[in-house]
Design an enzyme around this catalytic site. Structure first.
Site, mmCIF file in Angstrom:
data_model
loop_
_atom_site.group_PDB
_atom_site.id
_atom_site.type_symbol
_atom_site.label_atom_id
_atom_site.label_comp_id
_atom_site.label_asym_id
_atom_site.label_seq_id
_atom_site.Cartn_x
_atom_site.Cartn_y
_atom_site.Cartn_z
ATOM 1 N N ALA A 66 0.874 -1.203 0.025
ATOM 2 C CA ALA A 66 -0.187 0.057 -0.084
ATOM 3 C C ALA A 66 0.799 1.436 -0.027
ATOM 4 O O ALA A 66 2.007 1.214 0.382
ATOM 5 C CB ALA A 66 -1.035 0.015 1.263
ATOM 6 N N GLY A 111 0.091 -5.019 1.210
ATOM 7 C CA GLY A 111 -0.983 -5.132 0.504
ATOM 8 C C GLY A 111 -0.878 -5.867 -0.901
ATOM 9 O O GLY A 111 -1.844 -6.609 -1.340
ATOM 10 N N GLU A 114 -1.285 -9.338 0.003
ATOM 11 C CA GLU A 114 -2.673 -9.846 0.310
ATOM 12 C C GLU A 114 -3.404 -9.729 -1.268
ATOM 13 O O GLU A 114 -4.069 -10.582 -1.365
ATOM 14 C CB GLU A 114 -2.976 -8.700 1.111
ATOM 15 C CG GLU A 114 -2.687 -8.840 2.345
ATOM 16 C CD GLU A 114 -3.127 -7.568 3.280
ATOM 17 O OE1 GLU A 114 -3.691 -7.811 4.462
ATOM 18 O OE2 GLU A 114 -2.933 -6.438 2.948
ATOM 19 N N GLU A 134 3.729 -5.616 7.323
ATOM 20 C CA GLU A 134 3.065 -4.437 8.228
ATOM 21 C C GLU A 134 3.443 -3.952 9.536
ATOM 22 O O GLU A 134 3.536 -3.039 10.105
ATOM 23 C CB GLU A 134 1.480 -4.504 8.026
ATOM 24 C CG GLU A 134 1.034 -4.713 6.806
ATOM 25 C CD GLU A 134 0.631 -5.819 6.139
ATOM 26 O OE1 GLU A 134 0.388 -6.241 4.965
ATOM 27 O OE2 GLU A 134 1.712 -6.876 6.624
#
Length: 258
Positions: A66, A111, A114, A134
């Site tokens: 992200a 992300g 993910e 993270e």
């Protein structure tokens, strides 16, 4: 066909390829990019894609994660909205009505990992590096990593990866079951294209039903999942592809799918 600034959607026969195209930012996911992916998935579905490839532009990253510069000063309500957007995109990948292959070239952190977890199949290059990183940002996976990762690699490995924020190479990822195949970097595009083309030649309704049944295994009890499988299985009878597939088998010929 729609055009976006941060992604590309292309078609080759029944195969759609969605490329995150921010190589100068290692294909990091900001709001604009996530919204574009969401729109592109809807367009690929409308165009009848029979297989979908998700990858990143350039040689350095699949999706590095992200956009941290965007996240840094988010309030709790803003973070909630960003999490919901990321979850919508991951869910739509997971529920896309055709198989989705993540072609992981380079970094797949946070992300990016993910999104790969939400795909059906994962193929990585030998130099790929993958991780739920993270924890070192003071947060946890927010787009499904805490739920999808244990289902792939088991609880203990998932806890280690998330607790320590470990970055693992492609071979370790393969040994853990996080990716299904590891190939040389110069072979990734051709190999994934071949896989996707093979999937696109399979009966689409049956593949969709198979994907729904497999996804259901993670959503409910085995008893309920078995009931769901029976409904999907019997619902395929009477379709063109079921009649054609069984007829072709009995006639010893190649089937012609709808």
């Amino acid at each position: 066909m729609s055009e976006w600034d941060t992604i590309r959607l292309t078609f080759d026969g029944g195969v759609a390829t969605l490329t995150v195209d921010r190589p100068d930012r290692l294909n990091a996911l900001n709001v604009e990019t996530l919204e574009a992916i969401e729109e592109a998935l809807a367009e690929a579905d409308e165009e009848g894609a029979r297989a979908l490839v998700l990858t990143g532009a350039g040689e350095d990253a699949f999706v590095a994660g992200a956009d941290i510069s965007y996240m840094r000063d988010l309030s709790t309500p803003e973070a909630q909205a960003y999490a919901e957007l990321g979850h919508r995109v991951a869910d739509k990948l997971e529920r896309f009505p055709a198989p989705v292959i993540a072609a992981i070239n380079g970094y797949a952190f946070g992300g990016g990992c993910e999104l790969a977890l939400a795909c059906d199949l994962r193929v990585a290059t030998e130099d790929a590096v993958i991780g739920q990183t993270e924890i070192d940002l003071g947060i946890i996976p927010g787009w499904g990593g805490s739920q999808r990762l244990p289902r792939l690699v088991g609880d203990e490995i998932a806890r280690r990866l998330i607790f320590f924020g470990e970055r693992i190479d492609a071979q370790d990822a393969h040994e853990h079951g996080l990716v299904g195949e590891v190939v040389a970097g110069d072979q990734l595009d051709d190999h994934v294209a071949e896989l996707a083309a093979d999937l696109a030649e399979k009966p689409a309704y049956a593949l969709r039903a198979a994907k729904e049944a497999l996804n259901q295994a993670h959503e409910t009890s085995q008893e309920a999942g078995l009931r769901y499988e029976r409904r999907l299985w019997s619902g395929l009878f009477g379709t063109h592809d079921q009649r054609e597939g069984m007829g072709a088998f009995l006639d010893d010929r190649e089937p012609e799918w709808e």
